[in-house]
Design a protein around this motif. Structure first.
Motif, mmCIF file in Angstrom:
data_model
loop_
_atom_site.group_PDB
_atom_site.id
_atom_site.type_symbol
_atom_site.label_atom_id
_atom_site.label_comp_id
_atom_site.label_asym_id
_atom_site.label_seq_id
_atom_site.Cartn_x
_atom_site.Cartn_y
_atom_site.Cartn_z
ATOM 1 N N PHE A 78 0.860 -1.183 0.000
ATOM 2 C CA PHE A 78 0.000 0.000 0.000
ATOM 3 C C PHE A 78 0.901 1.240 0.000
ATOM 4 O O PHE A 78 1.303 1.719 1.054
ATOM 5 C CB PHE A 78 -0.912 0.007 1.227
ATOM 6 N N GLN A 134 0.455 8.254 -0.231
ATOM 7 C CA GLN A 134 -0.277 9.046 -1.219
ATOM 8 C C GLN A 134 0.646 9.655 -2.270
ATOM 9 O O GLN A 134 0.311 9.669 -3.474
ATOM 10 C CB GLN A 134 -1.074 10.159 -0.526
ATOM 11 N N LEU A 186 1.560 7.111 -4.829
ATOM 12 C CA LEU A 186 0.419 6.844 -5.712
ATOM 13 C C LEU A 186 0.235 7.971 -6.721
ATOM 14 O O LEU A 186 -0.073 7.730 -7.895
ATOM 15 C CB LEU A 186 -0.857 6.669 -4.884
ATOM 16 N N ASN A 215 -10.795 5.966 -5.329
ATOM 17 C CA ASN A 215 -10.971 5.211 -4.088
ATOM 18 C C ASN A 215 -12.451 5.083 -3.733
ATOM 19 O O ASN A 215 -12.916 4.011 -3.320
ATOM 20 C CB ASN A 215 -10.211 5.898 -2.954
ATOM 21 N N TYR A 254 -4.448 0.315 -3.418
ATOM 22 C CA TYR A 254 -4.900 1.274 -2.408
ATOM 23 C C TYR A 254 -6.174 0.704 -1.794
ATOM 24 O O TYR A 254 -6.694 -0.329 -2.241
ATOM 25 C CB TYR A 254 -5.130 2.667 -3.014
ATOM 26 N N TYR A 255 -6.686 1.356 -0.750
ATOM 27 C CA TYR A 255 -7.723 0.729 0.078
ATOM 28 C C TYR A 255 -8.944 0.296 -0.730
ATOM 29 O O TYR A 255 -9.369 -0.857 -0.656
ATOM 30 C CB TYR A 255 -8.139 1.698 1.192
#
Length: 313
Positions: A76, A79, A82, A116, A173-174
């Motif tokens: 993961f 930010q 990403l 997301n 990512y989540y």
């Protein structure tokens, strides 16, 4: 009895009664809470329940985010990483999105948030294309419409390029992790292996779940892996006009037999004092004085501070 202390008592009663499976012990379980802080109280109440003379292995304890990261097995990235990955795969032929990274940065944060949200709610990524097609019907401002249409076209392409890039690099990512875990249940053997380290996964204290989280937990419930503890009161749950209970009434995870739907708000005595004061500074001073008086008045009571909540607007 506090909510988490009540959970601990019910868990140990259930272990003695074989409600969670033959020979299941608390270390065979995982406990998942909305936040990490609740896990600290779970450890405390387990220790209190067992007493100083009894030793036991603790269960694994997670926040919902930590648990998803644990079972996903992908990395993961933070930010910024990403955002750099998103910028790396961004279509370069779309003028709607800034080409310099420093100009792209605020756009990228919003785009990541949108991606997301789409994944957490298990929406079809074609939503960008559908919105673009609808926007083309509106001719109120041709220039603005064309720019907006170009942006949506870029987002449609960018989502697929970005998620494929992350999968190739074993990253996620989540929201994307939630989507992938749900899709994995189409292959039962693979899904079973992912959760086989626990006999039960205990989800406790949630008052809202996204559509994706709810779907994932429902699939685990169907397999008999998930067990739930809810902190619900009939005052909210039974009144169809009470918005605070709307999630509990609509969730497929909750019915009238859920652990627990109590009736405390309507039956327990309450003392309510209303103090008028102007400004935030005055409110803070009065709240601090009231809190100090409360703790002083009950200083002989065990653990009075951690049984006290100060809720700010």
């Amino acid at each position: 009895m506090e909510f988490i202390r009540r959970i601990v008592r019910d868990i140990y009663d259930g272990i003695e009664e074989n409600r969670f499976g033959h020979a299941c012990q608390i270390q065979d379980m995982a406990f998942v809470f909305p936040t990490k802080r609740a896990g600290l109280y779970l450890k405390k109440h387990i220790a209190e329940y067992l007493g100083p003379a009894h030793a036991s292995w603790l269960p694994e304890i997670f926040s919902i985010t930590e648990w998803v990261q644990s079972v996903s097995k992908r990395t993961f990235p933070d930010q910024l990483s990403l955002l750099l990955d998103l910028y790396r795969v961004m279509p370069r032929d779309e003028s709607s999105i800034q080409k310099r990274f420093e100009s792209f940065y605020p756009w990228g944060k919003m785009i990541l948030s949108d991606f997301n949200d789409i994944d957490q709610n298990v929406l079809d990524p074609s939503i960008f294309r559908e919105i673009r097609e609808l926007s083309e019907i509106d001719d109120s401002d041709l220039t603005l419409q064309q720019n907006y249409s170009q942006l949506l076209k870029a987002l449609d392409r960018l989502y697929h390029a970005f998620t494929e890039y992350l999968k190739t690099n074993n990253a996620t990512y989540y929201g994307l992790a939630i989507r992938e875990l749900i899709s994995e249940f189409d292959q039962p053997e693979q899904a079973n292996q992912r959760y086989s380290k626990w006999i039960k996964i205990i989800f406790s204290g949630f008052n809202f779940l996204t559509a994706g989280e709810e779907r994932l937990l429902a699939l685990l419930k169907e397999k008999g892996i998930a067990h739930f503890y809810w902190d619900i009161d009939h005052y909210f749950y039974s009144d169809p006009d009470n918005e605070a209970g709307s999630y509990f009434r609509s969730s497929p995870l909750i019915d009238d037999s859920a652990y627990w739907i109590d009736n405390a708000l309507s039956t327990q005595a309450k003392q309510i004092d209303i103090v008028g004061t102007p400004g935030n500074t005055g409110q803070a001073k009065i709240a601090g004085n009231l809190l100090a008086q409360h703790l002083s008045r009950h200083e002989q009571a065990s653990g009075i501070a951690e049984k006290t909540a100060l809720i700010l607007s």
